[in-house]
Write a protein that holds these residues in place. Structure first.
Motif, PDB file in Angstrom:
ATOM      1  N   THR A 160       0.815  -1.217   0.000  1.00  0.00           N
ATOM      2  CA  THR A 160       0.000   0.000   0.000  1.00  0.00           C
ATOM      3  C   THR A 160       0.851   1.272   0.000  1.00  0.00           C
ATOM      4  OG1 THR A 160      -0.100  -0.071   2.418  1.00  0.00           O
ATOM      5  CG2 THR A 160      -1.900  -1.136   1.196  1.00  0.00           C
ATOM      6  N   GLY A 161       2.163   1.146   0.152  1.00  0.00           N
ATOM      7  CA  GLY A 161       3.035   2.315   0.175  1.00  0.00           C
ATOM      8  C   GLY A 161       3.269   2.858  -1.217  1.00  0.00           C
ATOM      9  N   PRO A 162       3.976   3.991  -1.309  1.00  0.00           N
ATOM     10  CA  PRO A 162       4.284   4.573  -2.630  1.00  0.00           C
ATOM     11  C   PRO A 162       5.226   3.682  -3.418  1.00  0.00           C
ATOM     12  CG  PRO A 162       5.495   5.702  -0.889  1.00  0.00           C
ATOM     13  CD  PRO A 162       4.547   4.779  -0.200  1.00  0.00           C
ATOM     14  N   ASN A 163       5.163   3.806  -4.731  1.00  0.00           N
ATOM     15  CA  ASN A 163       6.062   3.036  -5.586  1.00  0.00           C
ATOM     16  C   ASN A 163       7.517   3.378  -5.279  1.00  0.00           C
ATOM     17  OD1 ASN A 163       3.581   2.488  -6.664  1.00  0.00           O
ATOM     18  ND2 ASN A 163       4.221   2.682  -8.775  1.00  0.00           N
ATOM     19  N   ALA A 164       8.350   2.354  -5.270  1.00  0.00           N
ATOM     20  CA  ALA A 164       9.762   2.565  -4.953  1.00  0.00           C
ATOM     21  C   ALA A 164      10.472   3.247  -6.110  1.00  0.00           C
ATOM     22  CB  ALA A 164      10.434   1.229  -4.640  1.00  0.00           C
ATOM     23  N   SER A 165      11.415   4.133  -5.781  1.00  0.00           N
ATOM     24  CA  SER A 165      12.237   4.766  -6.802  1.00  0.00           C
ATOM     25  C   SER A 165      13.548   4.012  -6.916  1.00  0.00           C
ATOM     26  CB  SER A 165      12.499   6.229  -6.455  1.00  0.00           C
ATOM     27  OG  SER A 165      13.113   6.335  -5.183  1.00  0.00           O
ATOM     28  N   LEU A 166      14.147   4.031  -8.101  1.00  0.00           N
ATOM     29  CA  LEU A 166      15.374   3.296  -8.368  1.00  0.00           C
ATOM     30  C   LEU A 166      16.574   4.230  -8.259  1.00  0.00           C
ATOM     31  CD1 LEU A 166      14.124   1.242 -11.437  1.00  0.00           C
ATOM     32  CD2 LEU A 166      14.287   0.475  -9.073  1.00  0.00           C
ATOM     33  N   LYS A 167      17.694   3.675  -7.821  1.00  0.00           N
ATOM     34  CA  LYS A 167      18.919   4.440  -7.678  1.00  0.00           C
ATOM     35  C   LYS A 167      19.917   4.038  -8.771  1.00  0.00           C
ATOM     36  CE  LYS A 167      17.327   6.295  -3.881  1.00  0.00           C
ATOM     37  NZ  LYS A 167      16.904   7.714  -3.840  1.00  0.00           N
ATOM     38  N   GLY A 168      20.805   4.973  -9.096  1.00  0.00           N
ATOM     39  CA  GLY A 168      21.849   4.679 -10.066  1.00  0.00           C
ATOM     40  C   GLY A 168      21.372   4.636 -11.499  1.00  0.00           C
ATOM     41  N   ILE A 169      20.397   5.467 -11.825  1.00  0.00           N
ATOM     42  CA  ILE A 169      19.838   5.507 -13.181  1.00  0.00           C
ATOM     43  C   ILE A 169      20.444   6.678 -13.948  1.00  0.00           C
ATOM     44  CG2 ILE A 169      17.736   5.809 -14.535  1.00  0.00           C
ATOM     45  CD1 ILE A 169      16.190   4.473 -12.404  1.00  0.00           C
ATOM     46  N   ASN A 170      20.727   6.465 -15.213  1.00  0.00           N
ATOM     47  CA  ASN A 170      21.197   7.514 -16.105  1.00  0.00           C
ATOM     48  C   ASN A 170      20.137   7.749 -17.169  1.00  0.00           C
ATOM     49  OD1 ASN A 170      22.769   8.275 -18.827  1.00  0.00           O
ATOM     50  ND2 ASN A 170      23.901   9.088 -17.086  1.00  0.00           N
ATOM     51  N   VAL A 171      19.707   8.995 -17.316  1.00  0.00           N
ATOM     52  CA  VAL A 171      18.624   9.333 -18.250  1.00  0.00           C
ATOM     53  C   VAL A 171      19.130  10.385 -19.236  1.00  0.00           C
ATOM     54  CG1 VAL A 171      16.277  10.202 -18.495  1.00  0.00           C
ATOM     55  CG2 VAL A 171      16.902   8.870 -16.469  1.00  0.00           C
ATOM     56  N   LYS A 172      18.945  10.122 -20.527  1.00  0.00           N
ATOM     57  CA  LYS A 172      19.387  11.053 -21.569  1.00  0.00           C
ATOM     58  C   LYS A 172      18.245  11.326 -22.547  1.00  0.00           C
ATOM     59  CE  LYS A 172      24.236   9.507 -21.531  1.00  0.00           C
ATOM     60  NZ  LYS A 172      24.773  10.741 -20.918  1.00  0.00           N
ATOM     61  N   LEU A 173      18.198  12.570 -23.005  1.00  0.00           N
ATOM     62  CA  LEU A 173      17.299  12.971 -24.081  1.00  0.00           C
ATOM     63  C   LEU A 173      18.170  13.169 -25.319  1.00  0.00           C
ATOM     64  CD1 LEU A 173      14.413  13.775 -24.970  1.00  0.00           C
ATOM     65  CD2 LEU A 173      15.010  16.137 -24.385  1.00  0.00           C
ATOM     66  N   ILE A 174      17.972  12.327 -26.316  1.00  0.00           N
ATOM     67  CA  ILE A 174      18.852  12.310 -27.481  1.00  0.00           C
ATOM     68  C   ILE A 174      18.130  12.918 -28.678  1.00  0.00           C
ATOM     69  CG2 ILE A 174      20.180  10.851 -29.048  1.00  0.00           C
ATOM     70  CD1 ILE A 174      20.406   8.816 -26.781  1.00  0.00           C
ATOM     71  N   GLU A 175      18.688  13.989 -29.214  1.00  0.00           N
ATOM     72  CA  GLU A 175      18.159  14.597 -30.441  1.00  0.00           C
ATOM     73  C   GLU A 175      18.803  13.920 -31.645  1.00  0.00           C
ATOM     74  OE1 GLU A 175      18.434  18.823 -32.858  1.00  0.00           O
ATOM     75  OE2 GLU A 175      18.605  18.843 -30.661  1.00  0.00           O
ATOM     76  N   VAL A 176      17.980  13.517 -32.583  1.00  0.00           N
ATOM     77  CA  VAL A 176      18.499  12.870 -33.781  1.00  0.00           C
ATOM     78  C   VAL A 176      19.388  13.860 -34.542  1.00  0.00           C
ATOM     79  CG1 VAL A 176      17.893  11.778 -35.968  1.00  0.00           C
ATOM     80  CG2 VAL A 176      16.508  11.339 -33.925  1.00  0.00           C
ATOM     81  N   ASN A 177      20.654  13.469 -34.763  1.00  0.00           N
ATOM     82  CA  ASN A 177      21.640  14.331 -35.428  1.00  0.00           C
ATOM     83  C   ASN A 177      21.832  15.658 -34.696  1.00  0.00           C
ATOM     84  OD1 ASN A 177      21.943  12.401 -37.532  1.00  0.00           O
ATOM     85  ND2 ASN A 177      20.157  13.267 -38.583  1.00  0.00           N
ATOM     86  N   GLY A 178      21.744  15.602 -33.353  1.00  0.00           N
ATOM     87  CA  GLY A 178      21.882  16.838 -32.590  1.00  0.00           C
ATOM     88  C   GLY A 178      22.417  16.598 -31.194  1.00  0.00           C
ATOM     89  N   LYS A 179      21.944  17.396 -30.246  1.00  0.00           N
ATOM     90  CA  LYS A 179      22.442  17.373 -28.876  1.00  0.00           C
ATOM     91  C   LYS A 179      22.021  16.111 -28.128  1.00  0.00           C
ATOM     92  CE  LYS A 179      22.399  22.408 -28.120  1.00  0.00           C
ATOM     93  NZ  LYS A 179      21.829  23.489 -27.270  1.00  0.00           N
ATOM     94  N   ILE A 180      22.811  15.801 -27.091  1.00  0.00           N
ATOM     95  CA  ILE A 180      22.449  14.767 -26.126  1.00  0.00           C
ATOM     96  C   ILE A 180      22.397  15.440 -24.759  1.00  0.00           C
ATOM     97  CG2 ILE A 180      23.106  12.604 -25.020  1.00  0.00           C
ATOM     98  CD1 ILE A 180      24.499  11.778 -27.564  1.00  0.00           C
ATOM     99  N   LEU A 181      21.230  15.491 -24.151  1.00  0.00           N
ATOM    100  CA  LEU A 181      21.036  16.131 -22.854  1.00  0.00           C
ATOM    101  C   LEU A 181      20.970  15.072 -21.764  1.00  0.00           C
ATOM    102  CD1 LEU A 181      18.298  18.769 -23.796  1.00  0.00           C
ATOM    103  CD2 LEU A 181      20.777  19.085 -23.745  1.00  0.00           C
ATOM    104  N   THR A 182      21.780  15.223 -20.721  1.00  0.00           N
ATOM    105  CA  THR A 182      21.774  14.308 -19.595  1.00  0.00           C
ATOM    106  C   THR A 182      20.950  14.906 -18.467  1.00  0.00           C
ATOM    107  OG1 THR A 182      23.959  13.444 -20.171  1.00  0.00           O
ATOM    108  CG2 THR A 182      23.194  13.053 -17.930  1.00  0.00           C
ATOM    109  N   ALA A 183      20.014  14.140 -17.935  1.00  0.00           N
ATOM    110  CA  ALA A 183      19.119  14.632 -16.892  1.00  0.00           C
ATOM    111  C   ALA A 183      19.796  14.589 -15.529  1.00  0.00           C
ATOM    112  CB  ALA A 183      17.842  13.803 -16.859  1.00  0.00           C
ATOM    113  N   THR A 184      19.402  15.517 -14.670  1.00  0.00           N
ATOM    114  CA  THR A 184      19.847  15.519 -13.280  1.00  0.00           C
ATOM    115  C   THR A 184      18.774  14.859 -12.413  1.00  0.00           C
ATOM    116  OG1 THR A 184      18.907  17.724 -12.960  1.00  0.00           O
ATOM    117  CG2 THR A 184      21.236  17.581 -13.552  1.00  0.00           C
TER     118      THR A 184
END
Length: 357
Positions: free
Chosen positions: A62-86
């Motif tokens: 019944t508690g909140p969903n668990a969050s994961l640690k040690g994840i890397n998230v990137k937004l990749i533009e095709v033929n462009g920038k790669i943004l890394t999330a904080t």
């Protein structure tokens, strides 16, 4: 008399025996592996952008969903920038920049030895509105009680509609709204002068189905025409708890999103899920598919849908009761101050306050 007492005692004893036999049954369920859940909301407005990553819960948890640690998230533009999330904590991620309309993007998530990637999504051009207007409408609902049949209730009001363009770079829309009812209390004058007025407001939020609009199949239309947004009743007192509070009109905050066809289809399936009533041909949960997959192990499941939407906010002042030559007042606002959900201020006019003139 003795016989009646014996019957009564037997009945009470029987009820006690029945209640003592009651036992809650908890079936044994297999422990299923946790599945990654991705919630994404990416637009050209940095205030609205986020990625949230959690895991599924067990049936009895019944508690909140668990969050994961040690994840890397990137937004990749095709033929462009790669943004890394904080990582802002508890599975919340944000990007340092916003995407650009017309360009294509995909989401990449790395966790332990797994790599998850979304389908490539193109951000539509910025949305716009051709017209925002209201028409008279009688809303019909039904009220039931324990005695008689359902009774139809008719509530007169105004339905607010949107006309929006359909172009080669934008054919589908999603809308969300917030309606802020302005009210005030003006005390009568006293021998010492005029007491200060109280300025207050209450908010209504869009809690219905996901409001979608777009080009119909096999249609050559160049405009979304007369698309309904919300209905405001003439009787504003149903939203206020005191006769002293007098309305001062509404501020309508309209969020308009430009979305692509796949996003439109995804939300349409979600709406069908929300309106399912257990009929034979209702959609089942497995028919709502995400667009994120594990590239190194296709058998691994992940729940989520990645979308990149263009966004624009509109605000309007709307008054059904401040009549100007028989016409309801509806005008677009060019100010966007912050408006708390509910509140009141005595003696000071709030920054966002609007008048009928």
């Amino acid at each position: 008399m003795k016989q009646q007492l014996a019957i009564l005692f037997t009945g009470v004893l029987f009820l006690i025996l029945l209640s003592s036999c009651e036992e809650l049954y908890f079936p044994s369920l297999d422990k299923m592996p946790e599945i990654m859940v991705v919630e994404s909301h990416i637009t050209n407005d940095p205030r609205l952008n986020y990625i949230k990553i959690t895991t599924t819960n067990g049936f009895y948890e019944t508690g909140p969903n668990a969050s994961l640690k040690g994840i890397n998230v990137k937004l990749i533009e095709v033929n462009g920038k790669i943004l890394t999330a904080t990582d802002n904590g508890k599975g919340n991620f944000a990007f340092p920049e916003t995407p650009t309309p017309g360009r294509k993007y995909k989401l990449k998530i790395t966790y332990q030895n797994d790599i998850f990637e979304s389908d490539t999504v193109q951000m539509p051009s910025l949305p716009s509105i051709d017209d925002f207007y209201s028409l008279y409408k009688i809303s019909k609902t039904y009220r039931t009680d324990a005695i008689g049949p359902p009774v139809q209730i008719e509530t007169p009001g105004r339905e607010l509609y949107v006309d929006a363009p359909i172009t080669p770079t934008l054919q589908y829309y999603r809308f969300n709204w917030r309606a802020v009812l302005l009210w005030c209390i003006t005390p009568p004058p006293t021998p010492l002068g005029y007491p200060p007025s109280t300025y207050g407001w209450n908010s209504l939020y869009d809690n219905d189905l996901i409001n979608l609009a777009g080009q119909k199949i096999y249609s050559n239309a160049t405009q979304v025409k007369k698309h309904p947004i919300l209905t405001i009743p003439y009787d504003y007192r149903i939203y206020l708890d005191s006769k002293e509070k007098i309305e001062n009109g509404w501020i309508i905050i309209l969020d308009e999103y430009g979305i692509d066809k796949k996003t439109y289809d995804f939300y349409e399936q979600m709406n069908k899920q929300l309106t399912a009533e257990g009929h034979l041909f209702d959609p089942v949960l497995t028919q709502v598919y995400g667009n994120i997959h594990c590239t190194n192990d296709p058998s691994k499941k992940i729940l989520g849908f990645f979308e990149v939407n263009s966004y624009r906010e509109y605000r309007y002042y709307f008054n059904l009761w401040g009549i100007d030559q028989g016409k309801t007042i509806l005008r677009e606002l060019n100010r966007y101050p912050d408006i708390p959900s509910d509140g009141q201020i005595k003696g000071v006019v709030p920054e966002f306050w609007e008048y009928t003139y």
